[in-house]
Design an enzyme around this catalytic site. Structure first.
Site, PDB file in Angstrom:
ATOM      1  N   ASP A  90      46.627 -43.602  19.399  1.00  0.00           N
ATOM      2  CA  ASP A  90      46.129 -44.878  19.921  1.00  0.00           C
ATOM      3  C   ASP A  90      46.166 -45.993  18.877  1.00  0.00           C
ATOM      4  O   ASP A  90      45.328 -46.887  18.885  1.00  0.00           O
ATOM      5  CB  ASP A  90      44.695 -44.735  20.471  1.00  0.00           C
ATOM      6  CG  ASP A  90      44.600 -43.634  21.498  1.00  0.00           C
ATOM      7  OD1 ASP A  90      45.510 -43.559  22.337  1.00  0.00           O
ATOM      8  OD2 ASP A  90      43.639 -42.849  21.451  1.00  0.00           O
ATOM      9  N   GLY A  97      49.541 -42.197  26.346  1.00  0.00           N
ATOM     10  CA  GLY A  97      49.427 -43.396  27.183  1.00  0.00           C
ATOM     11  C   GLY A  97      49.820 -44.586  26.337  1.00  0.00           C
ATOM     12  O   GLY A  97      49.061 -45.013  25.483  1.00  0.00           O
ATOM     13  N   GLN A 118      50.723 -39.583  20.236  1.00  0.00           N
ATOM     14  CA  GLN A 118      49.557 -39.149  19.430  1.00  0.00           C
ATOM     15  C   GLN A 118      49.714 -39.631  17.973  1.00  0.00           C
ATOM     16  O   GLN A 118      50.347 -40.641  17.751  1.00  0.00           O
ATOM     17  CB  GLN A 118      49.378 -37.628  19.497  1.00  0.00           C
ATOM     18  CG  GLN A 118      48.972 -37.108  20.868  1.00  0.00           C
ATOM     19  CD  GLN A 118      50.150 -36.846  21.779  1.00  0.00           C
ATOM     20  OE1 GLN A 118      51.142 -36.281  21.379  1.00  0.00           O
ATOM     21  NE2 GLN A 118      50.035 -37.239  23.032  1.00  0.00           N
TER      22      GLN A 118
HETATM   23  P1  IMP Z   1      45.911 -32.418  24.463  1.00  0.00           P
HETATM   24  O1  IMP Z   1      47.069 -33.063  23.755  1.00  0.00           O
HETATM   25  O2  IMP Z   1      45.691 -32.898  25.865  1.00  0.00           O
HETATM   26  O3  IMP Z   1      45.960 -30.920  24.351  1.00  0.00           O
HETATM   27  O4  IMP Z   1      44.556 -32.853  23.675  1.00  0.00           O
HETATM   28  C1  IMP Z   1      44.328 -32.443  22.326  1.00  0.00           C
HETATM   29  C2  IMP Z   1      43.658 -33.566  21.551  1.00  0.00           C
HETATM   30  O5  IMP Z   1      44.563 -34.645  21.372  1.00  0.00           O
HETATM   31  C3  IMP Z   1      42.438 -34.169  22.247  1.00  0.00           C
HETATM   32  O6  IMP Z   1      41.507 -34.561  21.254  1.00  0.00           O
HETATM   33  C4  IMP Z   1      43.003 -35.405  22.928  1.00  0.00           C
HETATM   34  O7  IMP Z   1      42.004 -36.384  23.133  1.00  0.00           O
HETATM   35  C5  IMP Z   1      43.993 -35.840  21.878  1.00  0.00           C
HETATM   36  N1  IMP Z   1      45.096 -36.640  22.436  1.00  0.00           N
HETATM   37  C6  IMP Z   1      46.111 -36.211  23.200  1.00  0.00           C
HETATM   38  N2  IMP Z   1      46.929 -37.230  23.507  1.00  0.00           N
HETATM   39  C7  IMP Z   1      46.443 -38.311  22.909  1.00  0.00           C
HETATM   40  C8  IMP Z   1      46.870 -39.678  22.833  1.00  0.00           C
HETATM   41  O8  IMP Z   1      47.906 -40.084  23.363  1.00  0.00           O
HETATM   42  N3  IMP Z   1      46.084 -40.506  22.104  1.00  0.00           N
HETATM   43  C9  IMP Z   1      44.966 -40.087  21.456  1.00  0.00           C
HETATM   44  N4  IMP Z   1      44.522 -38.821  21.507  1.00  0.00           N
HETATM   45  C10 IMP Z   1      45.265 -37.950  22.222  1.00  0.00           C
END
Ligand code: IMP
Length: 431
Positions: free
Chosen positions: A13, A40, A223
């Protein structure tokens, strides 16, 4: 040929969507190399607000080609929705978007498993996006995964699906019987399969072709480095490698062909989900950063945790990515904050740590050691030249450069492309 990797150097983000969109004007091809629809990326284009989850933001610019690389996990249903969303807004996708046939698919049982693991973890939960990302990558590494090429071939797909259902359905009774879960997958299979066919290519060949044809190729991470499964705050991470090294694994680009890496970094820190966050502000200031910075997840809408800039974490990320260049975002959100603090080291008991620790207990307990800097007053939005910034804002920018060991190529003061100050004319992808 010129290649650039744009990578987040905090916990995601950081504002990569805007930066990729800005630099995308110079690119011929934009490639996503990891993650899935957990991401996102918010982009303002033609005055309209777009949030892209799977498709590289280069798709918004006519004439650019985009690749979803083999390192991405693709939920066919989510991809279908996103393509339809774009086409409804008159963005042509067919003939411009390509998907690597070796990318793995996310199916309904991956989403169920993600929820199941999170719900069963109690206090130890990761706070995932519940999009099935972790379980799909687990299958990939566990060699039971289903790739796009397998999904497109019913004779290969059916037995693979049965094998996975036999293994997983007994865990998933909360979500239905094996028959019901199979039906969830198969209900839209035929339609989604036909829909996907025209987009699918051999990913590495596509990348190689672009490089050979002397195209400018931009690689877009999702990420951030501190969420990297190897270099982040494990286990509170995502299940892929957002770091620049992940580009080669996730797209087929050869390591010797990465020309430059630009890290994107916010003027403060945010994190969504659980896990260590040494500089977190749990007070009114944290809340005020959240409101002013509109820090709510673009995918899940969850409020982001906010805190001071952590130079220890960013320095660690800059080194791992080899990001000579940085883009600083959201400096405007710090208007009126005084003093501004930056973590320059950590304290554990009477020990000082200058590097980000790997030990999870240390990550959770370190106390930041802050350097204080005077804040700046008044609105800086709309400024387009560095010299216009208040002297204390410039001091902050320079101090961050020194602390993290990289140069700022640009500073962003708002979401639109015009709200950007270009700092270094030597940056090869200068917009
Ligand atoms: P996952 O990728 O859904 O398995 O989530 C694992 C961790 O990564 C969690 O803490 C999510 O909130 C974080 N996360 C996943 N995608 C994003 C992103 O696009 N931005 C920020 N945090 C993310």
């Amino acid at each position: 040929m010129s290649t650039l990797v744009v990578v987040g150097v905090q916990w995601g983000d950081e504002g990569k969507g805007k930066i990729v969109h800005l630099l995308g004007h110079k690119a011929d091809v934009v490639v996503r190399y990891q993650g899935g629809n957990n991401a996102g990326h918010t982009v303002i284009f033609d005055g309209k607000h777009f949030v892209l989850h799977l498709i590289p933001s280069g798709i918004l610019q006519p004439g650019k080609k985009c690749l979803i690389g083999n390192g991405v996990v693709v939920d066919p249903e989510a991809l279908h929705e996103e393509i339809q969303f774009l086409e409804k807004r008159k963005i042509r996708v067919k003939g411009r978007l390509f998907i690597a046939d070796a990318a793995h698919v996310i199916l309904s049982y991956h989403r169920h498993l993600d929820c199941l693991r999170e719900d069963a973890s109690g206090k130890g939960k990761i706070g995932t996006t519940r999009r099935g990302i972790g379980p799909a990558y687990s299958d990939k590494v566990g060699r039971t995964g289903i790739r796009i090429a397998d999904y497109l071939n019913p004779t290969v797909f059916r037995p693979l699906l049965e094998r996975n259902l036999r293994e997983k359905a007994p865990l998933l009774t909360r979500f239905g019987s094996m028959k019901q879960i199979r039906n969830q997958v198969l209900k839209r299979y035929s339609a989604l399969r036909s829909f996907l066919v025209p987009f699918v290519v051999d990913g590495p060949q596509f990348v190689y072709g672009a490089v050979e044809a002397d195209k400018r190729v931009l690689f877009e991470s999702a990420q951030g480095t501190m969420l990297d499964v190897d270099f982040g705050t494990y286990p509170y991470v995502t299940s892929s490698n957002p770091v620049a090294g992940g580009v080669c694994i996730g797209s087929g680009l050869a390591p010797t062909q990465i020309d430059d890496v630009l890290g994107v970094v916010k003027a403060y820190t945010t994190r969504v989900g659980e896990g260590p966050f040494p500089t977190e502000l749990k007070d009114d200031l944290g809340e005020s950063l959240r409101q002013r910075g509109m820090e709510f997840g673009a995918t899940t809408g969850r409020p982001r945790r906010c805190g001071w800039f952590d130079a220890v974490a960013v320095r660690h990320a800059v080194r791992i990515n080899g990001s000579r260049w940085l883009a600083l975002t959201k400096l405007d959100v710090l208007e009126g904050v005084h003093p501004i603090r930056v973590a320059v080291a950590y304290r554990v008991g009477n020990k000082i740590l200058k590097e980000f620790p790997n030990d999870r207990e240390l990550q959770a307990t370190v106390q930041p050691i802050y350097e204080e800097m005077p804040g700046f007053q008044g609105s800086i939005r709309g400024m387009t030249r560095y010299e216009q910034l208040p002297v204390n804002a410039r001091r902050y920018v320079k101090a961050l450069e020194t602390l993290v060991g990289a140069r700022f190529a640009m500073v962003s003061l708002g979401r639109s492309r015009e709200e950007t100050i270009i700092l270094d004319s030597k940056f090869p992808w200068k917009p």
